[in-house]
Design a protein around this motif. Structure first.
Motif, mmCIF file in Angstrom:
data_model
loop_
_atom_site.group_PDB
_atom_site.id
_atom_site.type_symbol
_atom_site.label_atom_id
_atom_site.label_comp_id
_atom_site.label_asym_id
_atom_site.label_seq_id
_atom_site.Cartn_x
_atom_site.Cartn_y
_atom_site.Cartn_z
ATOM 1 N N ALA A 123 7.283 0.446 1.398
ATOM 2 C CA ALA A 123 6.267 -0.327 2.128
ATOM 3 C C ALA A 123 6.818 -0.593 3.516
ATOM 4 C CB ALA A 123 5.942 -1.634 1.419
ATOM 5 N N SER A 124 5.966 -0.509 4.519
ATOM 6 C CA SER A 124 6.425 -0.658 5.904
ATOM 7 C C SER A 124 6.213 -2.071 6.462
ATOM 8 C CB SER A 124 5.703 0.354 6.808
ATOM 9 O OG SER A 124 4.304 0.178 6.725
ATOM 10 N N SER A 125 5.662 -2.966 5.664
ATOM 11 C CA SER A 125 5.491 -4.363 6.086
ATOM 12 C C SER A 125 5.284 -5.213 4.849
ATOM 13 C CB SER A 125 4.300 -4.517 7.030
ATOM 14 O OG SER A 125 3.081 -4.332 6.332
ATOM 15 N N VAL A 126 5.438 -6.529 5.004
ATOM 16 C CA VAL A 126 5.239 -7.415 3.856
ATOM 17 C C VAL A 126 3.777 -7.411 3.423
ATOM 18 C CG1 VAL A 126 4.865 -9.501 5.271
ATOM 19 C CG2 VAL A 126 5.749 -9.707 2.924
ATOM 20 N N ASP A 127 2.845 -7.251 4.363
ATOM 21 C CA ASP A 127 1.420 -7.190 3.998
ATOM 22 C C ASP A 127 1.122 -5.965 3.140
ATOM 23 O OD1 ASP A 127 0.854 -9.527 5.355
ATOM 24 O OD2 ASP A 127 0.326 -8.500 7.223
ATOM 25 N N LYS A 128 1.710 -4.819 3.517
ATOM 26 C CA LYS A 128 1.486 -3.602 2.735
ATOM 27 C C LYS A 128 2.159 -3.690 1.373
ATOM 28 C CE LYS A 128 0.608 -0.609 6.691
ATOM 29 N NZ LYS A 128 1.036 0.560 7.492
ATOM 30 N N LEU A 129 3.298 -4.364 1.317
ATOM 31 C CA LEU A 129 3.942 -4.579 0.024
ATOM 32 C C LEU A 129 3.011 -5.363 -0.901
ATOM 33 C CD1 LEU A 129 7.476 -5.539 -0.964
ATOM 34 C CD2 LEU A 129 5.719 -7.233 -1.398
ATOM 35 N N ILE A 130 2.436 -6.433 -0.388
ATOM 36 C CA ILE A 130 1.527 -7.252 -1.198
ATOM 37 C C ILE A 130 0.303 -6.441 -1.621
ATOM 38 C CG2 ILE A 130 -0.001 -9.271 -1.133
ATOM 39 C CD1 ILE A 130 2.111 -10.579 0.732
ATOM 40 N N GLN A 131 -0.247 -5.643 -0.707
ATOM 41 C CA GLN A 131 -1.405 -4.814 -1.033
ATOM 42 C C GLN A 131 -1.078 -3.848 -2.165
ATOM 43 O OE1 GLN A 131 -2.490 -2.933 2.659
ATOM 44 N NE2 GLN A 131 -3.152 -4.845 3.615
ATOM 45 N N ARG A 132 0.084 -3.190 -2.100
ATOM 46 C CA ARG A 132 0.450 -2.209 -3.116
ATOM 47 C C ARG A 132 0.731 -2.872 -4.464
ATOM 48 N NH1 ARG A 132 4.786 2.050 -2.278
ATOM 49 N NH2 ARG A 132 3.765 2.717 -4.209
ATOM 50 N N PHE A 133 1.392 -4.023 -4.442
ATOM 51 C CA PHE A 133 1.721 -4.683 -5.704
ATOM 52 C C PHE A 133 0.495 -5.263 -6.399
ATOM 53 C CE2 PHE A 133 6.238 -4.410 -4.850
ATOM 54 C CZ PHE A 133 6.787 -4.411 -6.116
ATOM 55 N N THR A 134 -0.508 -5.651 -5.644
ATOM 56 C CA THR A 134 -1.690 -6.258 -6.256
ATOM 57 C C THR A 134 -2.778 -5.231 -6.564
ATOM 58 O OG1 THR A 134 -2.507 -6.834 -4.034
ATOM 59 C CG2 THR A 134 -1.279 -8.522 -5.229
ATOM 60 N N SER A 135 -2.503 -3.943 -6.318
ATOM 61 C CA SER A 135 -3.462 -2.867 -6.590
ATOM 62 C C SER A 135 -2.949 -1.987 -7.724
ATOM 63 C CB SER A 135 -3.676 -2.020 -5.326
ATOM 64 O OG SER A 135 -4.087 -2.826 -4.235
ATOM 65 N N ASP A 136 -3.791 -1.049 -8.178
ATOM 66 C CA ASP A 136 -3.358 -0.069 -9.181
ATOM 67 C C ASP A 136 -2.209 0.768 -8.626
ATOM 68 O OD1 ASP A 136 -5.194 -0.802 -11.099
ATOM 69 O OD2 ASP A 136 -6.726 0.563 -10.332
ATOM 70 N N PRO A 137 -1.206 1.150 -9.422
ATOM 71 C CA PRO A 137 -1.095 0.907 -10.869
ATOM 72 C C PRO A 137 -0.258 -0.309 -11.236
ATOM 73 C CG PRO A 137 0.546 2.496 -10.227
ATOM 74 C CD PRO A 137 -0.163 2.088 -8.953
ATOM 75 N N ILE A 138 0.187 -1.104 -10.239
ATOM 76 C CA ILE A 138 1.118 -2.194 -10.531
ATOM 77 C C ILE A 138 0.370 -3.442 -10.999
ATOM 78 C CG2 ILE A 138 3.033 -3.560 -9.641
ATOM 79 C CD1 ILE A 138 3.581 -1.383 -7.608
ATOM 80 N N ASN A 139 -0.662 -3.830 -10.236
ATOM 81 C CA ASN A 139 -1.578 -4.902 -10.648
ATOM 82 C C ASN A 139 -0.889 -6.240 -10.921
ATOM 83 O OD1 ASN A 139 -3.993 -3.323 -10.567
ATOM 84 N ND2 ASN A 139 -3.354 -2.336 -12.472
ATOM 85 N N VAL A 140 -0.053 -6.682 -9.986
ATOM 86 C CA VAL A 140 0.509 -8.030 -10.074
ATOM 87 C C VAL A 140 -0.549 -9.016 -9.570
ATOM 88 C CG1 VAL A 140 2.261 -9.593 -9.149
ATOM 89 C CG2 VAL A 140 2.891 -7.269 -9.801
ATOM 90 N N PRO A 141 -0.894 -10.051 -10.319
ATOM 91 C CA PRO A 141 -1.856 -11.043 -9.822
ATOM 92 C C PRO A 141 -1.362 -11.675 -8.529
ATOM 93 C CG PRO A 141 -1.485 -11.330 -12.174
ATOM 94 C CD PRO A 141 -0.451 -10.345 -11.698
ATOM 95 N N LEU A 142 -2.233 -11.833 -7.569
ATOM 96 C CA LEU A 142 -1.847 -12.355 -6.259
ATOM 97 C C LEU A 142 -1.111 -13.691 -6.336
ATOM 98 C CD1 LEU A 142 -1.942 -11.589 -3.290
ATOM 99 C CD2 LEU A 142 -4.214 -12.622 -3.139
ATOM 100 N N PRO A 143 -1.516 -14.629 -7.218
ATOM 101 C CA PRO A 143 -0.767 -15.895 -7.296
ATOM 102 C C PRO A 143 0.682 -15.726 -7.737
ATOM 103 C CG PRO A 143 -2.944 -16.147 -8.274
ATOM 104 C CD PRO A 143 -2.747 -14.676 -8.028
ATOM 105 N N PHE A 144 1.039 -14.547 -8.326
ATOM 106 C CA PHE A 144 2.422 -14.316 -8.758
ATOM 107 C C PHE A 144 3.337 -13.891 -7.607
ATOM 108 C CE2 PHE A 144 2.045 -13.319 -13.597
ATOM 109 C CZ PHE A 144 1.257 -14.455 -13.764
#
Length: 278
Positions: A123-144
């Motif tokens: 990931a090239s930024s913290v925003d993109k990291l959050i986007q990737r983790f909260t999307s398929d296939p990882i699907n971490v709930p945003l509050p986590f």
């Protein structure tokens, strides 16, 4: 990174913060991860989970877990399996060589249950990291997401015609806004690409240092944590001035410092740093 940035990471990892090293391919994420693990407490039990054996903690209690993607289907071992196995052993730190898919969800479950975690991630930024983790296939709930404390963004860049590796930013994830449905982040270090210098915007403004690290080391005034940060910055700068670059020598000094503090140092501290507990 600067000595001040290294001192910040030192305080974070010694006190059980979770940290991800992120960036694009071939920017040195694994090398940085290996270098930073020396800041983890020497007494901690570390479990590493990898596809390719690249992570080497310098700790005496370390278990390496590797995936197996050949042979009968029932005999194969995925990263997901490794992380579940690591959790059963109650390690102090779980280190994932690289998070690519659903195992990222298990890594966040580990952090949720109080297991500090380190990993590399594309990931090239913290925003993109959050986007990737909260999307398929990882699907971490945003509050986590606030279970991850620190995100270090690294990249290979050109400076005056030379390709160098730089830490572009160090960001903290400090909370979740239910109203905005977003993770709240704060940048504490940033790289100035024009001057090739680093700016510390987190002084007297760091959530991780003031709200998480300072209470762990028993500080009555959370702002005093910056005195400890300055002290450790000076120690790292002095090691550089003395050209003490041997990996094993530095590892032994760091581990000894965790036990004996100032008495472990091979040099005398300036007066303003003497007597500081950490």
């Amino acid at each position: 990174m600067t000595a001040e940035m290294a001192a910040y990471v030192w305080l974070c990892l010694e006190n059980g913060m979770s940290l991800f090293v992120c960036g694009e391919a071939a920017c040195g994420k694994s090398a940085t991860l290996n270098a930073l693990m020396g800041f983890i407490n020497a007494r901690d039990k570390i479990y590493t989970a990898e596809d390719t054996p690249e992570v080497r903690p310098p700790h005496p209690v370390w278990q390496r877990l590797l995936t197996r993607d050949t042979g009968p289907v029932d005999a194969r071992v995925t990263m997901f399996d490794l992380l579940k196995a690591a959790l059963r052993s109650r390690p102090n730190y779980i280190v994932v060589g690289e998070i690519r898919g659903a195992e990222g969800n298990v890594a966040f479950q580990a952090m949720q249950t109080g297991h500090p975690t380190m990993a590399t991630f594309h990931a090239s930024s913290v925003d993109k990291l959050i986007q990737r983790f909260t999307s398929d296939p990882i699907n971490v709930p945003l509050p986590f997401m606030p279970n991850l404390n620190v995100v270090l963004i690294q990249m290979a860049v050109y400076v005056h015609g030379r390709m160098l590796r730089r830490v572009l930013a160090v960001d903290e994830i400090e909370g979740y806004s239910k109203r905005a449905d977003t993770a709240i982040t704060r940048q504490v270090f940033a790289w100035d690409s024009v001057k090739d210098v680093f700016q510390f915007g987190g002084r007297n403004n760091s959530y991780v240092l003031e709200s998480l690290v300072a209470p762990k080391i028993g500080m009555d005034d959370s702002r005093d944590v910056y005195k400890i940060l300055d002290k450790r910055t000076w120690i790292i700068e002095e090691l550089i001035r003395r050209e003490m670059f041997d990996y094993h020598q530095i590892r032994d000094l760091l581990f000894d410092y965790q036990r004996r503090r100032d008495a472990a140092l091979p040099f005398e501290l300036p007066k303003e740093f003497r007597g500081l507990a950490a």
